[in-house]
Scaffold this active site. Structure first.
Site, PDB file in Angstrom:
ATOM      1  CE1 TYR A 156      -3.739   2.593   0.821  1.00  9.73           C
ATOM      2  CE2 TYR A 156      -2.452   2.933   2.778  1.00  9.73           C
ATOM      3  CZ  TYR A 156      -3.391   3.356   1.998  1.00  9.73           C
ATOM      4  OH  TYR A 156      -4.124   4.460   2.170  1.00  9.73           O
ATOM      5  CB  ALA A 158       5.205   0.009  -2.560  1.00 10.14           C
ATOM      6  CE  LYS A 160      -3.828   5.178  -1.839  1.00  8.70           C
ATOM      7  NZ  LYS A 160      -4.823   5.876  -2.635  1.00  8.70           N
TER       8      LYS A 160
END
Length: 258
Positions: A156, A158, A160
């Site tokens: 997540y 990585a 975002k």
């Protein structure tokens, strides 16, 4: 206040949670709103709610894990209303995974929804704005966890964190087109999706919100309607010339230590 009078706004992931709150706020400020989602029932229910209140809204069924559907959704909005003025990328996948247990399949799911879908939705929306030589605005809903985050949010974070870079890159690339692109790093927020996540991955009880709020500086989790008001401001001309900004919308201060 009519901040978005006559603007055509697409909210990706807008059938529930923060996205639905943004759709409601945009309609209240005079916008014509389209929302996307995988499931028709909540999306159509929201559209019924918005139109019953006197607004103009449509639902576009789209699975944003498919980049082509992210692009096509923008095309459907342009076909229906003749243009797109504002785009909000609020869809997000928050399933858990650490550096050591994340599979390639889980990693790809996060990239598809949290990074690839915003990229290609922006591509289609900005192309319409540029072709019309018209100004436009984009707001990407990101996360304060993108600064580092919890160990169980590795894929997540990585994805975002990539969206932060994309937001700034696209804003720089299209500033002379008068297309303003900004991001919002939201903190822990009380949504239906977060409720399901807490119960599924952390075994939380029904009163987890109250327990969590008691440990937070402001005594509450972030509220979708508060985020929505901020997003509407960024979409509107009232936010002036600001572009390429990624704002920490949270009650914890990055770098602050006790």
């Amino acid at each position: 206040m009519g901040l978005l009078d006559d603007k055509v706004v697409l909210v990706n992931g807008g059938s529930q949670g923060v996205g639905a709150a943004i759709a409601r706020a945009a309609v209240r400020e005079g916008a014509v709103v389209a929302v996307t989602g995988r499931r028709a029932e909540p999306g159509e229910a929201l559209v019924t709610e918005l139109t019953a209140a006197g607004g103009k809204a449509m639902f576009v069924r789209a699975d944003l894990s498919d980049a082509e559907q992210a692009k096509t959704a923008v095309g459907e909005v342009v076909a229906a209303y003749g243009r797109i003025d504002c785009l909000v990328n609020s869809a997000g996948l928050t399933s858990r995974g650490t550096l050591l247990d994340t599979t390639p399949e889980l990693f790809d799911q996060h990239i598809a929804i949290n990074l690839k879908a915003p990229f290609f939705a922006m591509q289609a929306a900005v192309a319409d704005m540029v072709s019309r030589k018209a100004p436009g605005t984009v707001v990407n809903i990101i996360t304060s966890s993108a600064h580092g985050g919890q160990p169980f949010l590795a894929p997540y974070v990585a994805a975002k964190a990539g969206l932060i870079g994309l937001t700034r890159n696209a804003a720089h690339a299209h500033r002379w087109d008068r297309v303003r692109i900004n991001g919002l790093n939201i903190g822990w927020t009380a949504t239906e999706g977060e409720d399901a996540t807490q119960k599924t991955f952390h075994g939380a009880d029904d009163d987890w919100r109250e327990a969590a709020a008691a440990k937070l500086p402001m005594g509450k989790l972030g509220q979708p309607d508060e985020i929505a008001d901020f997003v509407v401001f960024l979409l509107s001309e009232r936010s002036g010339v600001v572009t390429g900004s990624v704002i920490d919308w949270d009650q914890n201060v990055l770098g602050g230590l006790d």
